[in-house]
Enzyme design. Structure first.
Site, short mmCIF file in Angstrom:
data_model
loop_
_atom_site.label_atom_id
_atom_site.label_comp_id
_atom_site.label_asym_id
_atom_site.label_seq_id
_atom_site.Cartn_x
_atom_site.Cartn_y
_atom_site.Cartn_z
N GLU A 71 0.85 -1.20 0.00
CA GLU A 71 0.00 0.00 0.00
C GLU A 71 0.89 1.24 0.00
O GLU A 71 2.07 1.15 0.34
CB GLU A 71 -0.89 -0.01 1.25
CG GLU A 71 -1.77 -1.24 1.30
CD GLU A 71 -2.75 -1.25 2.47
OE1 GLU A 71 -2.65 -0.35 3.35
OE2 GLU A 71 -3.60 -2.15 2.48
N PRO A 98 8.67 -18.86 1.13
CA PRO A 98 9.92 -19.52 0.72
C PRO A 98 9.97 -19.83 -0.78
O PRO A 98 10.98 -19.55 -1.44
CB PRO A 98 9.94 -20.80 1.56
CG PRO A 98 9.18 -20.42 2.80
CD PRO A 98 8.09 -19.49 2.32
N GLU A 132 8.28 -18.38 -3.20
CA GLU A 132 8.31 -17.14 -3.97
C GLU A 132 9.72 -16.55 -3.98
O GLU A 132 10.20 -16.03 -4.98
CB GLU A 132 7.34 -16.13 -3.35
CG GLU A 132 5.89 -16.52 -3.51
CD GLU A 132 4.96 -15.72 -2.60
OE1 GLU A 132 3.93 -16.26 -2.23
OE2 GLU A 132 5.29 -14.57 -2.26
N ARG A 133 10.38 -16.64 -2.83
CA ARG A 133 11.73 -16.06 -2.73
C ARG A 133 12.76 -16.89 -3.48
O ARG A 133 13.67 -16.36 -4.10
CB ARG A 133 12.10 -15.87 -1.25
CG ARG A 133 11.28 -14.74 -0.70
CD ARG A 133 11.40 -14.50 0.76
NE ARG A 133 10.58 -13.33 1.08
CZ ARG A 133 10.08 -13.06 2.27
NH1 ARG A 133 10.31 -13.86 3.28
NH2 ARG A 133 9.35 -11.97 2.46
#
Ligand SMILES: Cc1cc2nc3c(=O)[nH]c(=O)nc-3n(C[C@H](O)[C@H](O)[C@H](O)COP(=O)(O)OP(=O)(O)OC[C@H]3O[C@@H](n4cnc5c(N)ncnc54)[C@H](O)[C@@H]3O)c2cc1C
Length: 385
Positions: free
Chosen positions: A132, A247, A249-250
């Site tokens: 945001e 995890p 995604e990274r």
């Protein structure tokens, strides 16, 4: 081949066939359009349908939900070939390796059946809206609310820097369903954007790199969705759901970093073999060979570590701290290696028409999104006791 004697231990013949098909697809279908996409600041909407028709979206989603029935390795192979082709604006990773797995792992059966087949064909483009204007790293501080009213949730708030924002048809929104409960009041609420008057797209933001990616503002103004659109059907699960998926995604970001390192070294080798200065090839200067020797060593070290992380992930053993190590170290190295490679191009390295220049700009965000590298070190630091 940068290192002909090394093979990723998770690769098999089926994946090699997929790799070849993906490489061909990106070369034939996307590469010719890349300049146009860079100029217009987004890929064409049809690109999603084309990738879906080619069976490249949602490679790890089971066939019963319209996916290709593979696993994390299949996603990896497609992602790697996309980056090798120099396509940085197609938000494949968000769509296929974040949004679709969220629906698969946490969605109710009805949600899976409603959304996954359409994500697999490209009929729906996925996005995830966490960040945001006032908060990014501190996810628990999100201000967007999704409050229950009868059979609906009413969403109010603003999101920014959202990948696939201009094309997204299905947005997973991180919102507070109970603003009094902090992290425990966070839910993932799915907004189907078509015909929803409370959903508005803001600017497609201009940025340093990844210029064909539609990174956007999104606004929710009394945006009503059916009560059944809370992912998993139960309020308050959002923060845990986000943490569990981080995890993979990274690791995915780390893998993209490794592909970029390898590509940067390859194109730089091509350049310094051709370019002459002081009567010899730029490659013949000892400085060039030492710099590229360092880059090649570091890229292979990164490759072997992320490959080990893939094996741990497939085995259900990749923890948050180890994935954070991969993300921070590989993306730092990506930026360092590309900087060295750009330097070896001389002035050409600063020109848009040379791939290394774009790679330099594209790389910078890797240290920021998916959790900044400072946050990665925080997570690793917590394991130190
Ligand atoms: C191209 C692009 C695509 C993106 N795509 C998406 C998307 O699809 N969906 C989405 O939700 N978001 C997306 N993001 C947003 C991205 O995830 C955030 O920008 C990122 O998480 C950082 O948040 P922030 O920008 O609010 O920075 P801040 O949180 O304000 O951080 C500012 C600085 O403070 C540091 N900092 C913050 N907290 C700590 C701490 N505890 N200790 C030490 N240092 C700290 C940070 O590391 C950073 O250096 C995208 C961003 C970009 C640039």
């Amino acid at each position: 081949m940068l290192y002909p004697n090394y093979q990723s231990p998770w690769l098999d013949d089926e994946l090699r066939i997929l790799r070849d098909a993906a490489a061909k697809f990106f070369a034939q279908e996307f590469k010719p359009l890349n300049e146009k996409w860079l100029a217009q600041g987004k890929v064409d909407r049809e690109a999603w349908n084309k990738a879906g028709e080619a069976g490249l979206l949602c490679a790890a989603i089971p066939a019963e939900y319209g996916g290709a029935g593979g696993d994390y390795r299949h996603e990896t192979v497609v992602m790697e070939e996309m980056h090798r082709a120099g396509i940085s604006g197609f938000g494949y990773q968000v769509h296929s390796t974040i949004v679709a797995p969220y629906v698969l792992h946490y969605g109710t059966e009805a949600q899976r059946r409603a959304w996954l087949p359409k994500l697999a064909t490209g009929e729906l483009v996925g996005a995830i809206a966490m960040t945001e204007p006032n908060t990014g790293s501190d996810l628990q501080a999100v201000r967007t609310t999704a409050l229950r009213e009868g059979n609906e949730y009413v969403i109010n708030g603003a999101k920014t820097y959202i990948t696939n924002g201009q094309h997204a048809d299905l947005v997973i929104v991180v919102a507070k369903t109970d603003p009094t409960k902090g992290g425990k009041g966070i839910s993932l609420v799915v907004v189907e954007t078509a015909g929803n008057p409370g959903f508005k797209r803001g600017r497609n933001l201009k940025k340093l790199g990844m210029k064909s990616a539609d990174t956007s503002e999104l606004f929710f103004e009394d945006c009503r969705v059916p009560a059944g659109n809370v992912l998993g059907g139960q309020e308050g699960q959002g923060f845990v759901q986000l943490m569990q998926q981080l995890p993979s995604e990274r690791l995915n970001i780390a893998q993209a970093a490794v592909v970029a390192m390898e590509r940067a070294i390859e194109i730089t080798l091509d350049y310094v073999r051709e370019r002459k200065a002081f009567g010899q090839r730029v490659l013949d200067f000892q400085n060039t060979r030492f710099k590229l020797a360092e880059c090649k060593s570091q890229a292979l070290i990164a490759r072997t570590f992320v490959d080990q992380c893939v094996l741990w992930l497939l085995d259900g053993k990749l923890d948050a701290a180890t994935a954070s190590m991969a993300k921070y170290w590989c993306t730092d190295k990506q930026c360092e290696i590309i900087d060295e490679c750009l330097q070896l191009h001389g002035g050409a390295g600063y020109m848009d028409e040379y791939e290394i220049s774009r790679m330099y700009a594209d790389a910078r965000v890797q240290k920021i999104y998916g959790g900044t590298n400072e946050i990665m070190k925080e997570l690793i630091g917590r394991t130190l006791g």
